[in-house]
Motif scaffolding. Structure first.
Motif, PDB file in Angstrom:
ATOM      1  N   VAL A   1       5.351  -9.522   2.354  1.00 34.75           N
ATOM      2  CA  VAL A   1       5.297 -10.018   3.723  1.00 34.75           C
ATOM      3  C   VAL A   1       4.141 -11.001   3.812  1.00 34.75           C
ATOM      4  O   VAL A   1       3.042 -10.713   3.336  1.00 34.75           O
ATOM      5  N   ILE A   2       4.398 -12.158   4.410  1.00 36.42           N
ATOM      6  CA  ILE A   2       3.331 -13.135   4.598  1.00 36.42           C
ATOM      7  C   ILE A   2       3.096 -13.314   6.089  1.00 36.42           C
ATOM      8  O   ILE A   2       4.012 -13.658   6.841  1.00 36.42           O
ATOM      9  N   ASN A   3       1.884 -13.066   6.486  1.00 32.85           N
ATOM     10  CA  ASN A   3       1.496 -13.098   7.891  1.00 32.85           C
ATOM     11  C   ASN A   3       0.977 -14.481   8.263  1.00 32.85           C
ATOM     12  O   ASN A   3      -0.150 -14.842   7.957  1.00 32.85           O
TER      13      ASN A   3
ATOM     14  N   LEU B   1      -1.414  -7.984  15.804  1.00 28.24           N
ATOM     15  CA  LEU B   1      -0.585  -7.457  14.727  1.00 28.24           C
ATOM     16  C   LEU B   1      -1.391  -6.896  13.570  1.00 28.24           C
ATOM     17  O   LEU B   1      -0.975  -5.935  12.927  1.00 28.24           O
ATOM     18  N   VAL B   2      -2.544  -7.498  13.249  1.00 30.07           N
ATOM     19  CA  VAL B   2      -3.277  -7.044  12.060  1.00 30.07           C
ATOM     20  C   VAL B   2      -3.929  -5.669  12.250  1.00 30.07           C
ATOM     21  O   VAL B   2      -3.724  -4.789  11.384  1.00 30.07           O
ATOM     22  N   PRO B   3      -4.736  -5.405  13.301  1.00 24.71           N
ATOM     23  CA  PRO B   3      -5.253  -6.335  14.304  1.00 24.71           C
ATOM     24  C   PRO B   3      -6.537  -7.014  13.806  1.00 24.71           C
ATOM     25  O   PRO B   3      -7.250  -6.481  12.981  1.00 24.71           O
TER      26      PRO B   3
ATOM     27  N   GLU C   1      -3.268  -7.796   0.494  1.00 25.66           N
ATOM     28  CA  GLU C   1      -3.584  -6.370   0.506  1.00 25.66           C
ATOM     29  C   GLU C   1      -2.318  -5.584   0.199  1.00 25.66           C
ATOM     30  O   GLU C   1      -1.201  -6.048   0.469  1.00 25.66           O
ATOM     31  N   PRO C   2      -2.467  -4.404  -0.412  1.00 26.20           N
ATOM     32  CA  PRO C   2      -1.285  -3.628  -0.789  1.00 26.20           C
ATOM     33  C   PRO C   2      -0.592  -3.014   0.429  1.00 26.20           C
ATOM     34  O   PRO C   2      -1.219  -2.705   1.435  1.00 26.20           O
ATOM     35  N   LEU C   3       0.724  -2.856   0.291  1.00 24.52           N
ATOM     36  CA  LEU C   3       1.518  -2.165   1.298  1.00 24.52           C
ATOM     37  C   LEU C   3       1.964  -0.818   0.743  1.00 24.52           C
ATOM     38  O   LEU C   3       2.098  -0.659  -0.476  1.00 24.52           O
ATOM     39  N   PRO C   4       2.196   0.156   1.600  1.00 26.30           N
ATOM     40  CA  PRO C   4       2.722   1.438   1.122  1.00 26.30           C
ATOM     41  C   PRO C   4       4.031   1.216   0.360  1.00 26.30           C
ATOM     42  O   PRO C   4       4.865   0.408   0.752  1.00 26.30           O
ATOM     43  N   GLY C   5       4.179   1.900  -0.746  1.00 22.14           N
ATOM     44  CA  GLY C   5       5.387   1.747  -1.541  1.00 22.14           C
ATOM     45  C   GLY C   5       5.288   0.678  -2.599  1.00 22.14           C
ATOM     46  O   GLY C   5       6.265   0.389  -3.297  1.00 22.14           O
ATOM     47  N   GLY C   6       4.121   0.045  -2.733  1.00 22.50           N
ATOM     48  CA  GLY C   6       3.924  -0.924  -3.807  1.00 22.50           C
ATOM     49  C   GLY C   6       4.135  -2.366  -3.428  1.00 22.50           C
ATOM     50  O   GLY C   6       4.049  -3.250  -4.284  1.00 22.50           O
ATOM     51  N   GLY C   7       4.411  -2.635  -2.156  1.00 24.94           N
ATOM     52  CA  GLY C   7       4.584  -4.015  -1.725  1.00 24.94           C
ATOM     53  C   GLY C   7       3.255  -4.709  -1.499  1.00 24.94           C
ATOM     54  O   GLY C   7       2.180  -4.181  -1.806  1.00 24.94           O
ATOM     55  N   ARG C   8       3.316  -5.924  -0.946  1.00 26.50           N
ATOM     56  CA  ARG C   8       2.101  -6.702  -0.743  1.00 26.50           C
ATOM     57  C   ARG C   8       2.182  -7.493   0.570  1.00 26.50           C
ATOM     58  O   ARG C   8       3.213  -8.079   0.888  1.00 26.50           O
ATOM     59  N   LEU C   9       1.086  -7.456   1.297  1.00 24.08           N
ATOM     60  CA  LEU C   9       0.937  -8.235   2.522  1.00 24.08           C
ATOM     61  C   LEU C   9      -0.052  -9.362   2.242  1.00 24.08           C
ATOM     62  O   LEU C   9      -1.172  -9.104   1.809  1.00 24.08           O
ATOM     63  N   VAL C  10       0.376 -10.591   2.481  1.00 18.94           N
ATOM     64  CA  VAL C  10      -0.480 -11.754   2.276  1.00 18.94           C
ATOM     65  C   VAL C  10      -0.744 -12.401   3.635  1.00 18.94           C
ATOM     66  O   VAL C  10       0.190 -12.713   4.379  1.00 18.94           O
TER      67      VAL C  10
ATOM     68  N   LEU D   1      -0.743 -15.608  -4.214  1.00 12.24           N
ATOM     69  CA  LEU D   1      -1.178 -14.213  -4.097  1.00 12.24           C
ATOM     70  C   LEU D   1      -0.026 -13.220  -3.992  1.00 12.24           C
ATOM     71  O   LEU D   1      -0.265 -12.019  -3.840  1.00 12.24           O
ATOM     72  N   ILE D   2       1.228 -13.697  -4.093  1.00 12.99           N
ATOM     73  CA  ILE D   2       2.324 -12.775  -3.799  1.00 12.99           C
ATOM     74  C   ILE D   2       2.554 -11.757  -4.905  1.00 12.99           C
ATOM     75  O   ILE D   2       3.123 -10.704  -4.671  1.00 12.99           O
ATOM     76  N   GLY D   3       2.159 -12.073  -6.142  1.00 10.52           N
ATOM     77  CA  GLY D   3       2.303 -11.108  -7.222  1.00 10.52           C
ATOM     78  C   GLY D   3       3.674 -11.153  -7.868  1.00 10.52           C
ATOM     79  O   GLY D   3       4.632 -10.578  -7.358  1.00 10.52           O
TER      80      GLY D   3
END
Length: 324
Positions: free
Chosen positions: A171-173, A182-184, A286-295, A318-320
């Motif tokens: 997910v890219i914010n 949202l972050v906040p 930063e990591p997301l639950p379940g192994g994903g990534r938030l950029v 940075l998406i990995g």
């Protein structure tokens, strides 16, 4: 292109990447990733033409943006992109236009300024030939190019980034001021900008000047079919409605530079809330639950158009790749 097929909690196929935010930063980031072979969806509450990006005057110039040590490279990368697009102005909305930053001096700029071959110090200030972007045309071009690359834009109001994380590994914010909730991120704050649109009385060059005492900025940008007059920079002002008194003062300031502006017919008013961040632009993963990534890619202040491609490439880095 990645061959992985991500599956959401309900068993539905989802994208490699969901970009939340459909302004110039979100669309540019989505385009970079789509053209690298990723399946990308953009979630945006409103069409690009209704975002803060559409209100921007459109002159390339690092303005009200930090951190200074990173902005130069982001801006120069984006500058080269616009210089290429300026070969097709009717299609892209990007033109190279000459003008003056009155009162500015080379010594006050960062190292990036040495890369601008057209930038010359004159008695009045700094003269340069820079990209001037008709944002309505440019945003439409970005949307079409994204679609051609396989990207999809969906109208969707997002109340939590977890909604996107449930449907894509990345997910890219790019939510701009929306990141405040949202972050906040309490460091996000609006810097209100008001513009006046008038019929162009024949002005062909852009102009900017900042009052060293009041910090009020006077500028005019010749866009196709109009002259854009500005402006204001009111921190923590959430008012999105044009103020008649402010509009009069903007016209008066511009007319002191070019008297013919005083007689130009007003054809519209615009207000945009620049997405400023106390700590400067945030491009971070930063990591997301379940192994994903938030950029994160937000907080561009008054220079989102100026750094859009440079920041998009930084965020894309940075998406990995291991996630696909």
């Amino acid at each position: 292109m990645s061959s992985a097929r991500a599956v959401g909690t309900a068993g539905a196929e989802v994208s490699d990447v969901i970009v939340v935010g459909g302004g110039v930063s979100g669309l540019t980031t989505a385009l970079v990733l789509s053209e690298r072979g990723h399946r990308v969806r953009v979630w945006s509450r409103e069409p690009a033409a209704a975002t803060t990006s559409a209100v921007a005057g459109g002159l390339w110039w690092p303005y009200r943006i930090e951190p200074e040590d990173l902005v130069g490279n982001w801006a120069l990368s984006t500058l080269r992109w616009y210089q290429e697009l300026a070969d097709r102005p009717e299609e892209t909305g990007v033109r190279l236009v000459s003008g003056v930053h009155r009162g500015e001096r080379l010594a006050a700029l960062g190292p990036w300024a040495a890369e601008l071959t057209s930038l010359v110090e004159v008695e009045e200030g700094l003269r340069a030939r820079l990209p001037l972007i008709d944002m309505a045309v440019y945003l439409g071009w970005l949307e079409r190019r994204l679609a051609a690359a396989g990207g999809v834009i969906e109208r969707r109001t997002v109340t939590s980034l977890d909604e996107a994380a449930a449907q894509a590994p990345v997910v890219i914010n790019c939510t701009g001021l929306g990141a405040r909730g949202l972050v906040p991120d309490a460091g996000m704050r609006p810097v209100r900008g008001q513009l006046v649109l008038v019929e162009n009385p024949g002005i062909e060059e852009w102009f900017t000047e900042t009052d060293p005492v009041s910090e009020a900025t006077t500028y005019f940008f010749p866009q196709p079919g109009r002259l854009v007059l500005g402006g204001t920079a009111e921190t923590d002002d959430w008012n999105a409605e044009p103020d008649p008194g402010t509009a009069q003062r903007i016209v008066a300031r511009c007319a002191r530079v070019r008297p013919e502006i005083a007689r130009a017919r007003i054809i519209g008013h615009r207000v945009g809330l620049r997405p400023a961040r106390d700590a400067g632009v945030r491009i971070e993963a930063e990591p997301l639950p379940g192994g994903g990534r938030l950029v994160h890619n937000y907080g561009h202040g008054g220079a989102g158009v100026t750094v859009a491609l440079g920041c998009a490439r930084a965020a894309a880095g940075l998406i990995g790749r291991e996630l696909f």
